[in-house]
Design an enzyme around this catalytic site. Structure first.
Site, PDB file in Angstrom:
ATOM      1  N   GLY A  55       0.843  -1.193   0.000  1.00 29.17           N
ATOM      2  CA  GLY A  55       0.000   0.000   0.000  1.00 29.17           C
ATOM      3  C   GLY A  55       0.875   1.240   0.000  1.00 29.17           C
ATOM      4  CD  GLN A  60       3.229   5.846   2.729  1.00 26.57           C
ATOM      5  OE1 GLN A  60       2.359   5.252   2.106  1.00 26.57           O
ATOM      6  NE2 GLN A  60       4.117   5.211   3.489  1.00 26.57           N
ATOM      7  CB  CYS A 102       4.305   2.351   7.808  1.00 27.59           C
ATOM      8  SG  CYS A 102       3.989   3.838   6.834  1.00 27.59           S
ATOM      9  CG  LEU A 103       6.363   1.108   1.978  1.00 24.59           C
ATOM     10  CD1 LEU A 103       5.959   1.443   0.554  1.00 24.59           C
ATOM     11  CD2 LEU A 103       7.433   0.020   1.989  1.00 24.59           C
ATOM     12  CG  HIS A 144      -1.352   1.470   7.070  1.00 21.16           C
ATOM     13  ND1 HIS A 144      -0.480   1.024   8.042  1.00 21.16           N
ATOM     14  CD2 HIS A 144      -0.623   2.285   6.268  1.00 21.16           C
ATOM     15  CE1 HIS A 144       0.716   1.569   7.833  1.00 21.16           C
ATOM     16  NE2 HIS A 144       0.660   2.321   6.751  1.00 21.16           N
ATOM     17  CD  GLU A 145      -1.443   2.511   2.482  1.00 27.69           C
ATOM     18  OE1 GLU A 145      -1.013   3.672   2.317  1.00 27.69           O
ATOM     19  OE2 GLU A 145      -0.723   1.587   2.917  1.00 27.69           O
ATOM     20  CG  HIS A 148      -0.264   6.889   5.161  1.00 27.02           C
ATOM     21  ND1 HIS A 148       0.807   7.418   5.842  1.00 27.02           N
ATOM     22  CD2 HIS A 148       0.000   5.568   5.019  1.00 27.02           C
ATOM     23  CE1 HIS A 148       1.676   6.440   6.113  1.00 27.02           C
ATOM     24  NE2 HIS A 148       1.211   5.313   5.629  1.00 27.02           N
TER      25      HIS A 148
HETATM   26 NI    NI Z   1       2.079   3.443   5.711  1.00 27.13          NI
END
Ligand code: NI
Length: 179
Positions: A55, A60, A102-103, A144-145, A148
């Protein structure tokens, strides 16, 4: 029979890490549904795969807009490639507690409580509204996304104590040049 297809280069965007301020503020609604948006979506998928993620939200990659891509199959099933533009969670049900990453928080993994099933209302790349449901991992990824897009990271969903511990760990890594 072989098909010769020229592979066009897709721009890979750098994924920013906590505490980049762009991650901490809500994104602006997407209002223009043009070729540029479609290109951005393609770039987001490629950037996500490059970073080994399932995701990725636009903030991000330093684009403060309400746009996210998800593929919980990680390239295995094209039908699981999901684009959510201006998404809103309209139904939530049940509870699941699983480890999340998370990235933008590399190597941090913590158990996060999420709804087991969600229904999301969103626009597609053409601006058409649709609704879709997700359970288990997909529901988790959606929550989660979408977080963000509101400037919320998964560490904000932890207990105060746990969050402080994680942040202390990250700050130590930043100090040591390991972040
Ligand atoms: Ni994330």
């Amino acid at each position: 029979m072989t098909e010769k297809r020229e592979k066009k280069a897709v721009k890979i965007h750098e994924v920013v890490k906590w505490p980049d301020p762009i991650l901490l503020k809500p994104g602006a609604p997407v209002t223009v549904f043009d070729a540029k948006l479609k290109k951005l979506v393609e770039e987001m998928f490629e950037s996500m795969y490059e970073a080994q993620g399932i995701g990725l939200a636009a903030p991000q990659i330093s684009i403060s807009q309400r746009l996210t891509v998800i593929d919980v199959s990680f390239k295995k099933n094209p039908e699981e490639k999901i684009v959510l533009v201006n998404p809103v969670i309209i139904e939530k049900e049940g509870k699941q507690v699983e480890e999340e990453g998370c990235l933008s928080l590399p190597d941090i993994r913590e158990k996060v409580t999420r709804a087991e099933r969600v229904k999301v209302r969103a626009q597609d790349v053409n601006g058409e509204w649709f609704e879709m449901e997700g359970t288990e991992l997909l529901a988790r990824a959606m929550q989660h996304e979408i977080d963000h897009l509101d400037g919320v990271l998964f560490i904000d969903r932890l207990s105060r104590l746990k969050r402080d511990l994680v942040i202390r760990k990250i700050k130590k890594q930043i100090k040591n040049g390991e972040w």
